[in-house]
Enzyme design. Structure first.
Site, PDB file in Angstrom:
ATOM      1  N   HIS A 203       0.829  -1.130  -0.077  1.00  0.00           N
ATOM      2  CA  HIS A 203      -0.038   0.089  -0.214  1.00  0.00           C
ATOM      3  C   HIS A 203       0.860   1.121  -0.029  1.00  0.00           C
ATOM      4  CE1 HIS A 203       0.331  -0.288   4.535  1.00  0.00           C
ATOM      5  NE2 HIS A 203       0.443   1.086   4.377  1.00  0.00           N
ATOM      6  N   ASP A 233       0.085  -7.879   1.292  1.00  0.00           N
ATOM      7  CA  ASP A 233       0.431  -6.342   1.329  1.00  0.00           C
ATOM      8  C   ASP A 233       1.921  -6.305   1.598  1.00  0.00           C
ATOM      9  OD1 ASP A 233       0.155  -3.477   1.654  1.00  0.00           O
ATOM     10  OD2 ASP A 233      -0.397  -3.695   3.901  1.00  0.00           O
ATOM     11  N   SER A 342       4.426   2.619   7.810  1.00  0.00           N
ATOM     12  CA  SER A 342       4.245   1.563   7.217  1.00  0.00           C
ATOM     13  C   SER A 342       5.252   1.213   6.329  1.00  0.00           C
ATOM     14  CB  SER A 342       3.294   1.916   6.313  1.00  0.00           C
ATOM     15  OG  SER A 342       2.676   0.951   5.609  1.00  0.00           O
TER      16      SER A 342
END
Length: 398
Positions: A203, A233, A342
């Protein structure tokens, strides 16, 4: 002292039978006596007495039919011992007996050196991981034993400290800035090869038209996408014209336990190389994130809401994940994670990467006030390692 001083072979060292007769003149022979023991007795404390030689039948020599003869004389039978033909009972050797077999060598006690040698041989046979066993035997602490791995990136002097982990691992963590039609996003990544292969979240770079990467020493690189796996992911990117980079050590997330201390390193809100710490709060949490490119771009700092939408326990957090989602098992941590973490690293206290940070819960829906609430989630590093070959081949999304 009795017979403990008599040695094997003392009856076999006479050059002539008469020497033996003179030396043992005080040892009468009687056919009623039992056969001599394997080690003939010695009675040094008894004074020599005048020889009183009993009459002995010359043909009677240690009868073998009554009792087993000594091994040294079993092959000679009659004639090995006997009288002198004139009533003398002195034992005479009529022929040199066979040379006795050499005594078996005593088994040495297996000491520490022998044990270490055996361990070293086994270690050479089965390879890495056994170093810890040798460390335990030698006391050498250059190999640290952690819950997740048997190797240590952190020097012994700083082992088990947040500062030691940060100093050792920070050069392997990068900041990623991705630009797409939906805007810009900021995330983090982990260097896994010295030529610039970097693991991050899908992402973070999903739909990106350009990717810029900054290392801890301030250098900037352009990167391209090698492969993506939106179901996990995960994404693999590669820096252009990079070499000699500091590589992170990938640990073993199967060994992680609840309560283990951990460190998180990333670029929250664009603050490169931010270090936070905490513990592993839980394992195998089902976390659901979006696989939609447009939705994913809103999960990094600077684009969309600036938060990371995800689902957990049937509830949605940080916004709407959309209709296209994927679920994976995650490590839960209370180490502070914020937008921009992230794709960064969750690290054990030996400096090994045990997870890739991927989602965090914020109590605020406003990106300007969003912050960590102590609920962060990481993709286990063993999931990453099992997916590397797929990512290098272009990823599961191709």
């Amino acid at each position: 002292m009795t017979e403990s001083f008599r040695r094997d072979g003392e009856y076999e060292q006479y050059e002539t039978p008469y020497q033996g007769a003179q030396q043992h003149a005080s040892s009468p022979v009687n056919p009623e006596w039992p056969p001599p023991p394997a080690q003939p007795p010695v009675t040094p404390a008894q004074p020599a007495a005048p020889v009183q030689q009993p009459v002995v039948e010359p043909t009677t020599v240690w009868p073998g039919g009554q009792q087993a003869q000594p091994a040294a004389f079993a092959s000679e039978a009659a004639g090995s011992y006997g009288g002198d033909g004139n009533g003398g009972g002195t034992a005479l050797l009529t022929a040199p007996p066979a040379e006795p077999a050499a005594p078996a060598p005593k088994k040495r006690t297996r000491g520490p050196l022998a044990l270490l040698a055996a361990v070293a041989i086994v270690a050479a046979a089965i390879g890495g991981g056994t170093a810890y066993g040798i460390q335990e035997l030698t006391g050498n602490d250059t190999v640290a034993a952690g819950s997740s791995t048997s190797t240590s990136v952190v020097p012994s002097s700083a082992k088990g400290t947040v500062s030691g982990v940060a100093k050792a691992v920070s050069p392997s963590i990068v900041e990623i800035n991705a630009t797409s039609n939906a805007g810009e996003s900021t995330g983090s990544g982990v260097i896994i090869t010295s030529e610039g292969e970097i693991i991050t979240n899908n992402h973070v770079i999903s739909g990106a038209t350009s990717i810029k990467v900054s290392t801890s020493d301030g250098k900037s690189y352009t990167a391209k996408v090698v492969g993506t796996d939106s179901k996990k992911d995960l994404a693999l990117i590669k820096l252009e014209n990079a070499s000699g980079l500091s590589v992170a050590a990938l640990g073993n997330s199967d060994g992680v336990q609840v309560g283990d201390e951990v460190v998180a390193i990333g670029s929250p809100e664009g603050l490169t190389g931010t270090v936070t710490s905490g513990i592993v709060s839980a394992l195998n949490r089902d976390v659901t994130v979006s696989t939609d490119e447009g939705q994913s771009q809103g999960q990094g700092q600077g684009g969309g809401s600036g938060q990371w939408p995800f689902e957990f326990g049937g509830q949605q957090f940080n916004g709407d994940t959309g209709s296209s989602t994927t679920t994976y098992k995650a490590i839960q941590t209370d180490a502070s994670l914020n937008p921009g973490n992230s794709g960064g690293a969750l690290i054990d206290m030996n400096g090994n990467i045990i997870g890739i940070n991927s989602a965090m819960y914020s109590a605020s829906s406003d990106s300007s006030t969003a912050g960590s609430a102590g609920l962060g989630f990481s993709i286990p590093i063993n999931t990453v390692k099992s997916d590397l070959a797929t990512l290098r081949a272009g990823g599961a999304d191709n």
